[in-house]
Design a protein around this motif. Structure first.
Motif, PDB file in Angstrom:
ATOM      1  N   THR A   1      -5.019  20.859 -58.342  1.00 24.71           N
ATOM      2  CA  THR A   1      -4.054  20.057 -59.182  1.00 24.71           C
ATOM      3  C   THR A   1      -3.112  19.505 -57.936  1.00 24.71           C
ATOM      4  N   LEU A   2      -2.813  18.352 -58.051  1.00 33.01           N
ATOM      5  CA  LEU A   2      -2.291  17.476 -57.239  1.00 33.01           C
ATOM      6  C   LEU A   2      -0.796  17.186 -57.956  1.00 33.01           C
ATOM      7  N   ASN A   3       0.327  17.216 -57.500  1.00 37.35           N
ATOM      8  CA  ASN A   3       1.585  16.539 -58.085  1.00 37.35           C
ATOM      9  C   ASN A   3       2.445  16.123 -57.238  1.00 37.35           C
ATOM     10  N   CYS A   4       3.364  15.068 -57.740  1.00 37.60           N
ATOM     11  CA  CYS A   4       4.325  14.431 -57.055  1.00 37.60           C
ATOM     12  C   CYS A   4       5.616  15.128 -56.900  1.00 37.60           C
TER      13      CYS A   4
ATOM     14  N   VAL B   1     -11.563   7.644 -48.150  1.00 39.25           N
ATOM     15  CA  VAL B   1     -11.123   9.074 -47.865  1.00 39.25           C
ATOM     16  C   VAL B   1      -9.724   9.274 -47.571  1.00 39.25           C
ATOM     17  N   ARG B   2      -9.350  10.450 -48.299  1.00 35.02           N
ATOM     18  CA  ARG B   2      -7.951  10.842 -48.395  1.00 35.02           C
ATOM     19  C   ARG B   2      -7.806  12.262 -48.019  1.00 35.02           C
ATOM     20  N   THR B   3      -6.824  12.929 -48.089  1.00 37.74           N
ATOM     21  CA  THR B   3      -6.657  14.281 -47.846  1.00 37.74           C
ATOM     22  C   THR B   3      -6.054  14.685 -49.092  1.00 37.74           C
TER      23      THR B   3
ATOM     24  N   THR C   1      -2.498  12.039 -48.142  1.00 42.61           N
ATOM     25  CA  THR C   1      -2.774  10.655 -47.567  1.00 42.61           C
ATOM     26  C   THR C   1      -4.093  10.070 -47.921  1.00 42.61           C
ATOM     27  N   LYS C   2      -3.679   8.935 -48.724  1.00 42.53           N
ATOM     28  CA  LYS C   2      -5.004   8.044 -49.187  1.00 42.53           C
ATOM     29  C   LYS C   2      -5.185   7.215 -48.189  1.00 42.53           C
ATOM     30  N   TRP C   3      -6.529   6.800 -48.100  1.00 42.14           N
ATOM     31  CA  TRP C   3      -6.863   5.512 -47.107  1.00 42.14           C
ATOM     32  C   TRP C   3      -6.466   6.122 -45.759  1.00 42.14           C
ATOM     33  N   VAL C   4      -6.717   7.488 -45.423  1.00 45.48           N
ATOM     34  CA  VAL C   4      -6.379   8.103 -44.184  1.00 45.48           C
ATOM     35  C   VAL C   4      -7.132   7.862 -43.034  1.00 45.48           C
TER      36      VAL C   4
ATOM     37  N   ILE D   1     -10.421   3.206 -55.564  1.00 44.88           N
ATOM     38  CA  ILE D   1      -9.724   2.623 -54.483  1.00 44.88           C
ATOM     39  C   ILE D   1      -8.156   2.918 -54.719  1.00 44.88           C
ATOM     40  N   GLU D   2      -7.675   3.081 -55.618  1.00 44.07           N
ATOM     41  CA  GLU D   2      -6.226   3.374 -56.122  1.00 44.07           C
ATOM     42  C   GLU D   2      -5.901   4.825 -55.683  1.00 44.07           C
ATOM     43  N   HIS D   3      -7.000   5.558 -55.503  1.00 40.02           N
ATOM     44  CA  HIS D   3      -6.637   7.196 -55.070  1.00 40.02           C
ATOM     45  C   HIS D   3      -7.316   7.401 -53.727  1.00 40.02           C
TER      46      HIS D   3
ATOM     47  N   ARG E   1      -4.408   3.625 -43.478  1.00 37.53           N
ATOM     48  CA  ARG E   1      -4.755   2.336 -43.151  1.00 37.53           C
ATOM     49  C   ARG E   1      -3.419   1.562 -43.247  1.00 37.53           C
ATOM     50  N   ASP E   2      -2.479   1.595 -44.469  1.00 38.54           N
ATOM     51  CA  ASP E   2      -1.647   0.772 -44.622  1.00 38.54           C
ATOM     52  C   ASP E   2      -0.167   1.284 -44.085  1.00 38.54           C
ATOM     53  N   GLY E   3      -0.521   2.108 -43.004  1.00 33.87           N
ATOM     54  CA  GLY E   3       0.656   2.439 -42.266  1.00 33.87           C
ATOM     55  C   GLY E   3       1.772   3.489 -42.700  1.00 33.87           C
TER      56      GLY E   3
ATOM     57  N   ASP F   1      -7.120   8.228 -65.925  1.00 35.23           N
ATOM     58  CA  ASP F   1      -5.469   8.935 -66.455  1.00 35.23           C
ATOM     59  C   ASP F   1      -4.681   9.262 -65.218  1.00 35.23           C
ATOM     60  N   PHE F   2      -5.263   9.602 -64.095  1.00 40.29           N
ATOM     61  CA  PHE F   2      -4.675  10.266 -63.050  1.00 40.29           C
ATOM     62  C   PHE F   2      -3.427   9.515 -62.709  1.00 40.29           C
ATOM     63  N   TYR F   3      -2.419  10.018 -62.527  1.00 37.37           N
ATOM     64  CA  TYR F   3      -1.054   9.372 -62.070  1.00 37.37           C
ATOM     65  C   TYR F   3      -1.325   8.679 -60.661  1.00 37.37           C
ATOM     66  N   GLN F   4      -0.745   7.597 -60.192  1.00 38.12           N
ATOM     67  CA  GLN F   4      -0.898   6.958 -59.160  1.00 38.12           C
ATOM     68  C   GLN F   4       0.421   6.770 -58.526  1.00 38.12           C
ATOM     69  N   ILE F   5       0.719   6.915 -57.221  1.00 45.73           N
ATOM     70  CA  ILE F   5       1.992   7.063 -56.346  1.00 45.73           C
ATOM     71  C   ILE F   5       1.649   6.542 -55.237  1.00 45.73           C
ATOM     72  N   ASP F   6       1.920   5.131 -54.784  1.00 44.63           N
ATOM     73  CA  ASP F   6       1.976   4.831 -53.457  1.00 44.63           C
ATOM     74  C   ASP F   6       2.672   3.592 -53.101  1.00 44.63           C
ATOM     75  N   THR F   7       2.977   3.244 -51.844  1.00 43.16           N
ATOM     76  CA  THR F   7       4.036   2.422 -51.409  1.00 43.16           C
ATOM     77  C   THR F   7       3.264   0.860 -51.235  1.00 43.16           C
ATOM     78  N   ALA F   8       2.064   0.961 -51.485  1.00 41.48           N
ATOM     79  CA  ALA F   8       1.228  -0.119 -51.023  1.00 41.48           C
ATOM     80  C   ALA F   8       1.343  -1.356 -52.155  1.00 41.48           C
TER      81      ALA F   8
HETATM   82  N1  LIG Z   1      -1.379   5.709 -48.045  1.00 42.21           N
HETATM   83  C1  LIG Z   1      -0.514   6.495 -48.815  1.00 42.21           C
HETATM   84  N2  LIG Z   1      -0.643   7.737 -49.230  1.00 42.21           N
HETATM   85  C2  LIG Z   1      -0.045   8.423 -50.099  1.00 42.21           C
HETATM   86  C3  LIG Z   1       1.208   7.928 -50.676  1.00 42.21           C
HETATM   87  C4  LIG Z   1       1.331   6.529 -50.190  1.00 42.21           C
HETATM   88  O1  LIG Z   1       2.374   5.974 -50.809  1.00 42.21           O
HETATM   89  N3  LIG Z   1       0.659   5.850 -49.478  1.00 42.21           N
HETATM   90  N4  LIG Z   1       1.966   8.505 -51.628  1.00 42.21           N
HETATM   91  C5  LIG Z   1       1.659  10.041 -51.740  1.00 42.21           C
HETATM   92  C6  LIG Z   1       2.198  10.556 -52.969  1.00 42.21           C
HETATM   93  S1  LIG Z   1       4.173  10.580 -52.736  1.00 42.21           S
HETATM   94  C7  LIG Z   1       1.730  11.302 -53.807  1.00 42.21           C
HETATM   95  S2  LIG Z   1       2.600  12.153 -55.075  1.00 42.21           S
HETATM   96  C8  LIG Z   1       0.074  11.084 -53.890  1.00 42.21           C
HETATM   97  C9  LIG Z   1      -0.355  10.520 -55.165  1.00 42.21           C
HETATM   98  O2  LIG Z   1      -1.662  10.447 -55.162  1.00 42.21           O
HETATM   99  P1  LIG Z   1      -2.533   9.895 -56.379  1.00 42.21           P
HETATM  100  O3  LIG Z   1      -1.732   8.249 -56.159  1.00 42.21           O
HETATM  101  O4  LIG Z   1      -3.878   9.691 -55.862  1.00 42.21           O
HETATM  102  O5  LIG Z   1      -2.105  10.495 -57.333  1.00 42.21           O
HETATM  103  O6  LIG Z   1      -0.250  10.195 -52.708  1.00 42.21           O
HETATM  104  C10 LIG Z   1       0.304  10.321 -51.521  1.00 42.21           C
HETATM  105  N5  LIG Z   1      -0.460   9.664 -50.712  1.00 42.21           N
END
Ligand SMILES: Nc1nc2c(c(=O)[nH]1)N[C@H]1C(S)=C(S)[C@@H](COP(=O)(O)O)O[C@H]1N2
Ligand SMILES: [Mo]
Length: 497
Positions: free
Chosen positions: A263-266, A344-346, A358-361, A338-340, A307-309, A215-222
């Motif tokens: 807690t993580l937020n966008c 490894v992510r920060t 950063t996801k997939w850092v 994978i979607e989070h 990884r995705d730039g 249920d965790f929100y997901q935001i990325d450009t991938a």
């Molecule tokens: N590789 C990557 N990491 C990213 C992003 C992204 O677009 N690409 N979006 C960031 C943004 S704007 C937010 S709010 C958080 C969201 O993390 P979540 O999808 O695990 O909730 O990831 C961050 N890390």
């Protein structure tokens, strides 16, 4: 009919490839098969299993394909009579696929994309093939030329479809393999733990204090999520440090693992919105890693690259002070989904995701803000990105009818790395009334709040505001998320009768 069948198969190929590349889900055809299984009466299903044994599922998929082939041929033959009849067939088939896909567990809008791609392919390829045939009918003297055109287009379509399906399979196989590695992974030091009981006030309808991974929100450009095997992952730390370091996954998890609720937020979250979640993260503290490498005193940020730039520049202070900024490997006791960000992510308490999480850092470059720009700051969002204090009413929902008298209100409030001191609720601009708060393990998480208000009959407006442990109360000034986070008080309307 041949045109219909070829177009149909081409659409199946592109939708299959899209499903493989975009998600780790099965193709729409398999979604239909699963739906049929779910809807089949028990007695019928038992009979099928009795007759077919474990071939029941392949038989079902083959049956669906045969049915589809018949529909494709039919759509093709309908094109003789009018241009729109085949469109109806394609649309109805796509609607069936869409229905099945959306009936899957946790289906989202992305899952509709393969069906859409398939429908577009059907319509485009079918009309291209039918056009060639029509021209031939109209001008019989061109017969042999148009026939050649048809055969050529048909051949290209057949070969391209096969190629696309195989390519999709290939990319998808990588994803599936990573998903298997992920499921088998056991990371030393990662534990699964329930949240402390006192964090929850037990008000039904309020977001659970611990957000489940699904249920965790997901935001990325991938578009296609990076699929990275832990064995293939490494992280380079360089720039303004005395000593560079490249860490493998094994190197990373051999270090001390810290676990903490964060807690993580966008930053794009609107007032009252859902782009926020709270999880128990396990990982290696970045402060400890950087201390070992000797950071130049002139550095003020770390440019992170995925990884995705995707990139972001994080204030170095947030990565080196006493907070638990970490290279996270697990979320709620499980390897990162994978979607989070698997593997490894920060995660940095107190900063919006766009400047820190950063996801997939794969790369950390110690440097200066003067020389580093992240993906979003380059587009005008603010460079620093500390989270703003916020609060939300979860129950009742805006627009709900409630029984007049005592009404229980509840929700969440957050100001990571500062902490929430109090939450107050106001009915129709009256006196602010203090809510009860759940207990939290640290200042880095959201808190649940609840309050009972006496609500007379009629329509009402209810607002919430929070005050941080720094004494600052949330502002009622309304601002849009761009450039550094929305402000304003979450306000709902209820009718009491
Ligand atoms: N590789 C990557 N990491 C990213 C992003 C992204 O677009 N690409 N979006 C960031 C943004 S704007 C937010 S709010 C958080 C969201 O993390 P979540 O999808 O695990 O909730 O990831 C961050 N890390
Ligand atoms: Mo974000």
């Amino acid at each position: 009919m041949l045109a219909g069948v070829l177009a149909g198969l081409a659409g199946l190929a592109t939708s299959y490839a899209t499903a493989m590349v975009l998600t780790i889900r099965e193709s729409p055809v398999v979604a239909v098969a699963e739906l049929v299984i779910r809807l089949a009466p028990g007695a019928f299903a038992e009979r099928a299993i009795a007759v077919l044994g474990h071939l029941d599922k392949p038989a079902l998929v083959v049956g669906i394909l045969v049915f589809l082939l018949a529909c494709f041929a039919w759509a093709g033959s309908l094109a003789r009579r009018s241009w729109w009849r085949p469109l109806v067939v394609w649309s109805v088939l796509a609607a069936l696929g869409l229905g099945a896909v959306l009936a899957q567990r946790n289906a989202g809008m992305v899952d509709a994309l393969p069906v859409l791609v398939g429908l577009l392919t059907w319509v485009a390829v079918h009309s291209a093939l039918v056009d060639a045939l029509r021209r031939e009918q109209r001008r019989p003297e061109l017969e042999s030329r148009e026939r050649r055109v048809f055969v050529m287009v048909a051949g290209v379509v057949a070969v391209a479809s096969l190629g696309i399906a195989v390519a999709g399979r290939f990319v998808g196989a990588g994803r599936r393999h990573v998903e298997v590695s992920r499921r088998l992974l056991r990371i030393p030091g990662v534990t699964r733990r329930q949240p402390p009981v006192a964090t929850s006030l037990g008000v039904a309808g309020v977001a659970p204090w611990q957000t489940p991974n699904e249920d965790f929100y997901q935001i990325d450009t991938a578009i296609a999520l990076p699929a990275i095997e832990p064995d293939e992952w490494s992280l380079r730390i360089h720039g303004m440090v005395e000593r560079e370091l490249t860490l493998t996954y094994a190197d990373l998890v051999a270090r001390d693992v810290t676990e903490s609720w964060i807690t993580l937020n966008c930053v794009s979250n609107e007032v009252g919105g859902g782009l926020v979640g709270n999880a128990r993260w396990s990982g290696v503290r970045i402060a400890d890693l950087l201390a070992d490498l000797g950071v130049d005193a002139a550095a003020d940020c770390v440019l992170q690259t995925s990884r995705d730039g995707w990139t972001c520049a994080t204030p170095i202070e947030a990565l080196t002070d006493d907070r638990d900024a970490m290279l996270a490997v697990a979320m709620n006791g499980r390897p990162l989904p994978i979607e989070h960000g698997f593997p490894v992510r920060t995660v940095v308490p107190g900063l919006y995701g766009y400047v820190s999480a950063t996801k997939w850092v794969v790369d950390l470059e110690v440097g200066t803000f003067a020389e580093s720009q992240g993906y979003w700051t380059d587009k005008g969002w603010s460079a620093l990105g500390p989270v703003k204090i916020a609060s939300r009413i979860d129950v009742p929902r805006s627009g709900d009818d409630v029984a007049a008298g005592d009404v229980r209100f509840g929700g969440v409030a957050w100001h990571q790395h500062t902490g929430i001191e109090s939450v107050e609720v106001q009915l129709d601009g009256g006196a602010w009334q203090r809510a009860e708060l759940g207990e939290v393990p640290s200042v880095d998480t959201w808190v649940q709040w609840a309050v009972t208000l006496e609500v007379p009959e009629g329509d009402h407006e209810v607002r919430v505001r929070a005050t941080g442990r720094d004494g600052q109360t949330q502002t009622s000034v309304v601002r849009a998320p761009d450039p550094d986070g929305a402000t304003g008080l979450h306000t709902i309307e209820v009718s009491a009768g």
